[in-house]
Enzyme design. Structure first.
Site, short mmCIF file in Angstrom:
data_model
loop_
_atom_site.label_atom_id
_atom_site.label_comp_id
_atom_site.label_asym_id
_atom_site.label_seq_id
_atom_site.Cartn_x
_atom_site.Cartn_y
_atom_site.Cartn_z
N ASN A 205 87.81 -21.73 3.93
CA ASN A 205 87.34 -21.86 3.17
C ASN A 205 86.99 -20.35 2.29
O ASN A 205 86.27 -19.87 2.53
CB ASN A 205 86.30 -22.22 3.40
CG ASN A 205 84.71 -22.48 3.09
OD1 ASN A 205 84.73 -22.72 1.83
ND2 ASN A 205 84.17 -22.85 3.84
N LYS B 25 84.36 -20.52 0.09
CA LYS B 25 83.43 -20.58 -1.05
C LYS B 25 82.76 -20.75 -2.00
O LYS B 25 84.06 -20.61 -2.79
CB LYS B 25 82.04 -19.34 0.18
CG LYS B 25 82.54 -19.60 2.14
CD LYS B 25 82.16 -19.28 3.32
CE LYS B 25 82.06 -19.64 4.15
NZ LYS B 25 80.53 -19.26 5.56
N HIS C 118 79.89 -28.71 5.07
CA HIS C 118 79.85 -27.41 6.12
C HIS C 118 77.76 -27.38 6.20
O HIS C 118 77.26 -27.57 5.92
CB HIS C 118 80.76 -26.62 4.92
CG HIS C 118 80.65 -24.94 5.34
ND1 HIS C 118 79.51 -24.11 5.68
CD2 HIS C 118 81.78 -24.94 5.77
CE1 HIS C 118 79.40 -22.64 6.08
NE2 HIS C 118 81.00 -23.42 6.28
N GLU D 127 76.36 -24.80 5.73
CA GLU D 127 75.80 -24.01 3.79
C GLU D 127 75.67 -25.21 3.52
O GLU D 127 74.56 -25.69 3.29
CB GLU D 127 76.95 -23.37 3.55
CG GLU D 127 76.74 -21.48 4.13
CD GLU D 127 78.48 -21.49 4.11
OE1 GLU D 127 78.76 -21.06 3.45
OE2 GLU D 127 78.40 -20.41 4.89
N GLU E 199 81.38 -25.48 14.42
CA GLU E 199 81.97 -23.95 13.53
C GLU E 199 80.43 -23.89 14.35
O GLU E 199 79.06 -24.34 13.19
CB GLU E 199 81.45 -24.00 11.90
CG GLU E 199 83.16 -24.72 11.96
CD GLU E 199 83.07 -23.85 9.82
OE1 GLU E 199 84.40 -23.31 9.76
OE2 GLU E 199 82.21 -23.59 9.04
N GLY F 10 80.82 -15.83 9.48
CA GLY F 10 79.97 -14.39 8.28
C GLY F 10 79.76 -13.08 8.89
O GLY F 10 78.99 -12.43 7.94
N SER G 275 83.55 -16.78 12.09
CA SER G 275 84.50 -15.08 11.95
C SER G 275 85.89 -15.29 12.76
O SER G 275 86.22 -14.03 13.64
CB SER G 275 83.60 -14.44 13.07
OG SER G 275 82.41 -14.59 11.67
P1 PGA Z 1 83.91 -16.98 8.14
O1 PGA Z 1 83.57 -18.47 7.88
O2 PGA Z 1 84.99 -16.85 8.76
O3 PGA Z 1 83.43 -15.96 7.43
O4 PGA Z 1 82.88 -16.69 9.56
C1 PGA Z 1 83.70 -20.10 8.30
C2 PGA Z 1 83.65 -20.97 7.38
O5 PGA Z 1 82.05 -20.72 7.28
O6 PGA Z 1 84.04 -21.92 7.31
#
Ligand code: PGA
Length: 244
Positions: A4, A6, A90, A92, A162, A168, A208
């Site tokens: 992903n 983003k 997601h 976000e 997640e 992140g 992460s």
């Molecule tokens: P990350 O993001 O691997 O940077 O923690 C995962 C995601 O939001 O899909």
């Protein structure tokens, strides 16, 4: 194994990524590989990966075929561009764009209508885990966003667990926490859609995931893959995740 991206990379950076990434994963046949770039990079991504073992997906879609929805993108458009996947709900999107469970059902159906595999995200926030409410929150997300699907619709989706506190932050869920939660999600699938559906559904872990922690996560029984943010932006690091 899905990346992903983003809101990162330009079209030129997208092409450069695939020039480096494709040879690194050319021989991989034991898993499906997908990258979900931002909308403006989809054409470059699809063009760069034609004839390869890498599929491309969107990060969101609007649940209508077309219409007066300024700034939105439909499943029809993603399909026409050559996408195979789309991320839905997601954290976000839930947090910053107020997507609710009812949107999830509509978006999943819109994706399926245009032959896109939805990667549907669920996950709890830190305060929800710390107050012992993880299963309540995940249960409500499942019941609101996934349980209303027909068994046939459900059989075509991928779930991504997640934990919001792990996204992140560099703070990965321990393999044990991730496994326990995946097992809970699989029990919800079993109750709603039966044992065969529970066994067949792919549940990805996200939050992460990096080259140095992916193998331990993947060794857990109920973890079937990963949804990777930061570590999917670099060709070598995402190739290392794919080939854990
Ligand atoms: P990350 O993001 O691997 O940077 O923690 C995962 C995601 O939001 O899909």
């Amino acid at each position: 194994m899905a990346g992903n991206w983003k809101m990162y990379k330009t079209p030129a950076e997208t092409r450069a990524f695939f020039d480096a990434f494709e040879p690194l994963v050319a021989g991989v046949s034991n898993c499906d590989i997908a990258i979900c770039p931002s909308f403006v990079n989809l054409e470059a991504a699809v063009g760069s990966t034609e004839g390869s073992n890498i599929a491309i997906g969107g990060q969101n879609l609007y649940p209508a075929k077309e219409g007066a929805f300024t700034g939105e993108i439909s499943g029809l458009m993603l399909n026409a561009l050559g996408c195979k996947y789309v991320i839905v709900a997601h954290s976000e999107r839930r947090e910053y764009f107020h997507e609710a469970e009812a949107d999830v059902v509509k978006k999943v159906r819109a994706a399926l209508e245009y032959c896109l595999t939805p990667i549907v995200c669920i996950g709890e926030k830190l305060e929800e885990r710390e107050s012992g409410n993880t299963e309540v929150v995940l249960g409500a997300q499942f019941d609101g966003g996934l349980a209303p699907l027909t068994p046939e619709e459900f059989s075509k989706i991928v779930i991504a667990y997640e934990p919001v506190w792990a996204i992140g932050t560099g703070r990965t869920a321990t393999p044990q926490i991730a496994q326990e939660t995946h097992a809970f999600i699989r029990s919800k699938i079993k109750a709603a859609f039966g044992a065969d559906a529970a066994a067949a559904t792919r549940i990805l872990y996200g939050g992460s995931v990096k080259p140095d922690n992916v193998a331990k996560l993947m060794s857990e029984e109920d973890i079937d893959g990963a949804l990777v943010g930061g570590a999917s932006l670099d060709p070598k690091s995402f190739a290392a995740v794919v080939k854990f």
